[in-house]
Design an enzyme around this catalytic site. Structure first.
Site, PDB file in Angstrom:
ATOM      1  N   SER A 250     -10.983   0.922   3.460  1.00 10.77           N
ATOM      2  CA  SER A 250     -10.264   0.484   4.658  1.00 10.77           C
ATOM      3  C   SER A 250      -9.476   1.665   5.222  1.00 10.77           C
ATOM      4  CB  SER A 250      -9.319  -0.670   4.320  1.00 10.77           C
ATOM      5  OG  SER A 250     -10.045  -1.778   3.843  1.00 10.77           O
TER       6      SER A 250
ATOM      7  N   GLU B 116      -4.727   4.686   6.126  1.00 17.15           N
ATOM      8  CA  GLU B 116      -4.511   4.674   4.682  1.00 17.15           C
ATOM      9  C   GLU B 116      -4.795   6.018   4.030  1.00 17.15           C
ATOM     10  OE1 GLU B 116      -5.719   1.708   1.961  1.00 17.15           O
ATOM     11  OE2 GLU B 116      -5.736   0.108   3.431  1.00 17.15           O
TER      12      GLU B 116
ATOM     13  N   ARG C 156       0.813  -1.213   0.000  1.00 18.71           N
ATOM     14  CA  ARG C 156       0.000   0.000   0.000  1.00 18.71           C
ATOM     15  C   ARG C 156       0.853   1.272   0.000  1.00 18.71           C
ATOM     16  NH1 ARG C 156      -2.343  -3.569  -1.183  1.00 18.71           N
ATOM     17  NH2 ARG C 156      -4.332  -4.413  -0.469  1.00 18.71           N
TER      18      ARG C 156
END
Length: 362
Positions: A250, A354, A157
Site C-alpha cells: 500500500s 507509506e 503505521r
C-alpha cells in the site's frame, strides 16, 4: 563488501541506483560494521527486506549495510527473530509449530526488524498488540538494550523509530527499513498463543471468508491460509512473475481526518460522488477514511494510467503503485504525485506515502 550493486535487485519495487554494500549475517558483525562506519563519518543506509522503500536512480552515497541476520527462536509462548529474518517466514514458523497470534500478518513482505518501525498491521492486527520488546543498538553510545513497547510511541503505521527517520542532520537524506538516525533494530520478540488459536477476528472481510463472527477465533493455520488467499487476490503476496506485486505494498496510508473537519470532508466527497455510503473507521485522532476508495472515486482506476506506462496502479488494487518491468524511481514518484494531487484536488484530503524514500521526495 560489494561495490556498484544495483539496489533495484534488493527492493520489492525493483528500483534503485548502484551502491556499495556491506552484508552482515550476524548481529555482532552488524553492530561492529555500523559502529566502524559511524566512527569514520561514512554515511550509512540500512536495508533488509527492501519492501517499504523507494530509492533514487542515482548512486547512493556512503555504504548500504545489508541486514542479513536470520535466526528465529520459538519458545514456550514467544518468538525471538533477528532483524533480517524474513517476516512471513517468521509467521509461518510459528504457525507450523502450533502457535497462534501472528497469522493475520501473513504474507507481508520485508524483514522482522522493520515491523515495529512501521507498526505493521493487517486484517485487524497490529505489531503493537503483540510485541513484547525490541533489541536496539544506540548509534550514539554503542549501547545495546531491549526496549519495551511503551517506549516506542506506537500509532497508526508509525512509531518513534519511524518518526525520527528523516530528522534534520541525518547522514543521508532518508533512511530505510530498520534504521533511524539514532538506533538500529537488532531483534524483536513477539508473544504467541500456545493453544494455536488465532487472534480474535476483527476484520470483516477475513471473518466472512472464514464463516466466523467478528471477535471469534479460528485455528491459526486456517486463518493464515485465508489471509494469504485474500492478499494474493489483491497482488499483495510477492510473485516475481506478477508485476502487480512489484510494489511497496500500500503506497499511501489511510488518511485520518480530525473530528472538527470530518463533516466538511464528507460533504466534499458527496458533492463529487453523490449520496453514497462512505467507508469510515474510528481512529484515536479522528476518523479514518479508505485511501483506496478515495483514489478510485477520484478517477484513478486499476491499471491507471495506461497499459504501456512503466509505472501503473496495480490491476488488482488501486492502493499499490507498481513497476511494470522498466520503471525508474522518477516514474514511480510521478505517478504518486498525480494520484496524491488528484485526491487532494477532488476531495481536499491529503494522502501520505507509506514507503521511506531515499534521494527522492514526493
Amino acid at each position: 563488501m560489494r561495490e556498484s550493486v544495483p539496489l533495484a535487485e534488493l527492493t520489492t519495487l525493483r528500483v534503485g541506483g548502484p551502491a556499495t554494500i556491506a552484508e552482515c549475517t550476524t548481529t555482532d558483525t552488524l553492530i561492529a560494521t555500523v559502529r566502524t562506519l559511524d566512527t569514520a563519518g561514512v554515511p550509512v543506509l540500512l536495508l533488509a527486506g527492501g519492501s517499504n522503500l523507494l530509492i533514487a536512480d542515482a548512486d547512493v552515497p556512503g555504504v548500504v549495510v545489508r541486514v542479513a541476520t536470520s535466526e528465529v527462536r520459538i519458545g514456550s509462548d514467544s518468538v525471538v527473530a533477528e532483524a533480517g529474518a524474513n517476516w512471513d517466514g517468521v509467521v509461518a514458523a510459528t504457525v507450523d509449530a502450533g502457535f497462534g497470534g501472528l497469522e493475520c500478518l501473513s504474507g507481508i513482505p520485508g524483514s522482522a526488524g522493520a515491523t515495529p518501525v512501521q507498526n505493521v498491521g493487517a486484517y485487524g492486527v497490529e505489531v503493537a498488540q503483540l510485541l513484547l520488546r525490541v533489541q536496539l543498538l544506540d548509534r550514539n553510545t554503542g549501547q545495546v538494550r531491549w526496549v519495551e513497547p511503551a517506549e516506542l510511541g506506537f500509532g497508526y503505521r508509525t512509531s518513534v523509530l519511524k518518526r525520527e527517520i528523516a530528522s534534520p542532520g541525518s547522514s543521508v537524506a532518508d533512511y530505510a527499513d530498520e534504521v533511524h538516525p539514532h538506533s538500529v533494530v537488532l531483534a524483536v520478540e513477539f508473544t504467541l498463543d500456545p493453544s494455536g488459536a488465532s487472534a480474535p477476528l476483527r476484520y470483516r472481510e477475513l471473518a466472512t471468508t472464514l464463516d466466523a463472527a467478528e471477535g471469534e477465533s479460528r485455528p491459526a493455520a486456517q486463518v493464515r491460509a485465508a489471509v494469504l488467499g485474500l492478499r494474493a487476490r489483491k497482488g499483495m503476496v510477492l510473485d516475481p512473475t506478477d508485476h502487480d506485486t512489484w510494489s511497496a505494498g500500500s503506497f499511501f496510508t489511510n488518511p485520518v481526518v480530525a473530528e472538527t473537519d470530518i463533516d466538511r470532508v464528507l460533504a466534499a466527497i458527496r458533492a463529487h460522488v453523490g449520496d453514497v455510503a462512505i467507508p469510515t473507521y474510528p481512529a484515536p485522532d479522528g476518523v479514518k477514511l479508505s485511501a483506496g476508495w478515495l483514489i478510485e472515486r477520484a478517477g484513478f482506476a486499476k491499471g491507471f494510467p495506461a497499459p504501456s506506462a512503466p509505472a501503473r496502479l496495480s490491476t488488482k488494487h488501486t492502493l499499490a503503485l507498481t513497476n511494470r518491468g522498466e520503471a525508474s524511481a522518477a516514474d514511480i514518484i510521478d505517478l504518486a504525485r498525480t494520484v496524491r494531487d488528484g485526491v487532494a484536488e477532488r476531495f481536499g484530503v491529503h494522502l501520505v506515502p507509506e514507503p521511506v524514500t531515499v534521494g527522492v521526495r514526493l
